[in-house]
Design a protein around this motif. Structure first.
Motif, short mmCIF file in Angstrom:
data_model
loop_
_atom_site.label_atom_id
_atom_site.label_comp_id
_atom_site.label_asym_id
_atom_site.label_seq_id
_atom_site.Cartn_x
_atom_site.Cartn_y
_atom_site.Cartn_z
N ALA A 26 0.68 -1.05 0.07
CA ALA A 26 0.02 -0.03 0.09
C ALA A 26 0.64 1.30 -0.04
O ALA A 26 0.56 2.12 -0.65
CB ALA A 26 -0.90 0.00 1.27
N GLY A 27 1.90 1.33 0.48
CA GLY A 27 2.95 2.23 0.62
C GLY A 27 3.63 2.56 -0.70
O GLY A 27 3.46 3.84 -1.02
N GLY A 28 3.87 1.56 -1.41
CA GLY A 28 4.28 1.64 -2.65
C GLY A 28 3.24 2.27 -3.84
O GLY A 28 3.42 3.23 -4.45
N ALA A 29 2.11 1.86 -3.36
CA ALA A 29 1.08 2.33 -4.29
C ALA A 29 0.70 3.91 -4.07
O ALA A 29 0.21 4.49 -4.79
CB ALA A 29 -0.35 1.37 -3.84
N LEU A 30 0.83 4.31 -2.65
CA LEU A 30 0.74 5.83 -2.41
C LEU A 30 1.68 6.59 -3.16
O LEU A 30 1.45 7.74 -3.65
CB LEU A 30 0.85 6.06 -0.68
CG LEU A 30 -0.38 5.60 0.01
CD1 LEU A 30 0.23 5.72 1.53
CD2 LEU A 30 -1.52 6.26 -0.23
N ALA A 31 2.85 6.11 -3.22
CA ALA A 31 4.06 6.74 -4.04
C ALA A 31 3.58 6.95 -5.56
O ALA A 31 3.73 8.09 -6.03
CB ALA A 31 5.27 5.97 -3.72
N ALA A 32 3.23 5.89 -6.09
CA ALA A 32 2.78 5.74 -7.21
C ALA A 32 1.88 6.77 -7.76
O ALA A 32 1.86 7.65 -8.87
CB ALA A 32 2.56 4.46 -7.87
N MET B 275 1.10 1.64 -10.45
CA MET B 275 1.73 2.22 -11.80
C MET B 275 0.96 1.78 -12.97
O MET B 275 0.59 2.29 -13.92
CB MET B 275 2.96 2.47 -11.98
CG MET B 275 3.93 3.28 -10.97
SD MET B 275 3.46 4.89 -10.90
CE MET B 275 3.78 5.26 -12.81
N ALA B 276 0.70 0.23 -12.97
CA ALA B 276 0.09 -0.38 -14.14
C ALA B 276 -1.44 -0.01 -14.22
O ALA B 276 -1.77 0.32 -15.42
CB ALA B 276 0.22 -1.71 -13.94
N GLN B 277 -2.16 0.22 -12.79
CA GLN B 277 -3.39 0.60 -12.95
C GLN B 277 -3.76 1.87 -13.39
O GLN B 277 -4.74 2.49 -13.92
CB GLN B 277 -3.94 0.36 -11.57
CG GLN B 277 -4.09 -1.17 -10.87
CD GLN B 277 -4.61 -1.16 -9.63
OE1 GLN B 277 -4.41 -0.40 -8.72
NE2 GLN B 277 -4.88 -2.43 -9.21
N LEU B 278 -2.58 2.63 -13.17
CA LEU B 278 -2.56 4.31 -13.64
C LEU B 278 -2.18 4.39 -14.90
O LEU B 278 -2.16 5.58 -15.28
CB LEU B 278 -1.86 5.03 -12.54
CG LEU B 278 -2.37 4.94 -11.20
CD1 LEU B 278 -1.39 5.67 -10.09
CD2 LEU B 278 -3.70 5.93 -11.16
N GLY B 279 -2.10 3.44 -15.73
CA GLY B 279 -1.48 3.57 -17.14
C GLY B 279 -0.22 3.51 -17.58
O GLY B 279 0.13 3.93 -18.63
N GLN B 280 1.00 3.15 -16.49
CA GLN B 280 2.23 3.04 -16.91
C GLN B 280 2.64 2.03 -16.44
O GLN B 280 3.39 1.87 -15.35
CB GLN B 280 2.72 4.35 -16.06
CG GLN B 280 2.41 5.74 -16.40
CD GLN B 280 3.21 6.93 -16.17
OE1 GLN B 280 4.30 6.76 -15.89
NE2 GLN B 280 2.67 8.04 -15.54
N PRO B 281 2.47 0.92 -17.21
CA PRO B 281 3.04 -0.49 -16.75
C PRO B 281 4.34 -0.67 -17.05
O PRO B 281 4.79 -1.67 -16.12
CB PRO B 281 2.26 -1.43 -17.80
CG PRO B 281 2.01 -0.69 -19.03
CD PRO B 281 1.81 0.93 -18.54
#
Length: 265
Positions: free
Chosen positions: A100-106, A140-146
């Protein structure tokens, strides 16, 4: 038990662990004994536990092939890990939700408009390094940058500097970087200045920990906060629970991270 002395010198994470554990043990009159891990540490610790010289062990940071968690588990003595075990095993641990921490950064880097995002990871043979990268990449993949470029560090200032040198040389268009520890970010930011890259105007930087290193950075670091003192206090409580009750059930206690926004991103 802490990693070898060379790893803990200058790393605020370990000071915070000791501070948090002490807040629980000191009022109870329980003495905290600090030991550095080494090739022969396991057998000595098990002997100390069995002979009553130690009551239990908090083991800080393990790596993929580390035999110590399994050895302590087989000894059937009180033990708590400071992160999820590298291999699945029935052992109590306290951790932050690293993915979850990595996802917050992304999410933060993408919301800032970064289009060429990279990451400097921690040691990938350690669960925090692996999980922070996994969470970051998935988000990042979910946000369009895989296709996220990654360069591996080892949670030290020196490795952060070396990884940033490589990143700038090989991927000069990078405009956003998630660095998986504040200490590595502290080493990486001077490299960006040396190469004429302004933070955050040219490159946005997000760290992880919210340690004293985040405030020492120039500019002060946007970072993912893990509540290390609270986590360490919980490690101490879980260890005392096992000492008081031999058949205490195995538990995993997971804290949630938060994003602390400062001037670097």
């Amino acid at each position: 038990m802490l990693p070898s002395e060379s790893r803990i010198v200058g790393d605020p994470f370990f000071t915070r662990i000791v501070r948090g554990v002490s807040t629980v043990l000191r009022p109870l009159g329980v003495h905290l004994v600090l030991m550095m891990t080494g090739s022969d540490t396991g057998d000595q610790v098990v002997a100390d536990l069995r002979q009553g010289r130690l009551d239990g062990v908090i083991l800080v940071h393990t790596y993929q092939a580390d035999p110590l968690p399994s050895l302590l588990l087989r000894s059937r003595q009180p033990v708590v890990l400071s992160a999820r075990p590298a291999e699945p095993m029935p052992i109590t641990y306290v951790d932050v939700n690293q993915t979850a921490g990595g996802a917050l950064a992304a999410q933060h880097l993408v919301e800032r408009g970064c289009r060429n995002v990279a990451t400097i990871t921690g040691s990938l043979d350690r669960p925090p390094g692996h999980d922070r990268l996994a969470g970051f990449r998935a988000a990042m993949a979910q946000l369009g940058q895989p296709d996220v470029v990654s360069v591996e560090g080892n949670f030290t200032r020196e490795s952060g500097a070396a990884a940033m040198e490589r990143l700038i040389a090989e991927y000069p268009d990078v405009d956003g970087v998630f660095i998986a520890s504040d200490l590595m970010a502290e080493g990486a930011l001077p490299v960006l200045r040396k190469h004429g890259r302004s933070v955050p105007d040219d490159i946005a930087v997000v760290g992880f920990d919210d340690s004293s290193a985040a405030l020492s950075c120039d500019p002060p670091l946007t970072t993912v906060r893990q509540p290390v003192e609270d986590m360490a206090a919980e490690m101490a409580r879980q260890l005392l629970r096992q000492i008081d009750r031999v058949d205490a059930p195995v538990r995993s206690v997971i804290f949630e991270p938060i994003l602390v926004v400062r001037q670097s991103a």
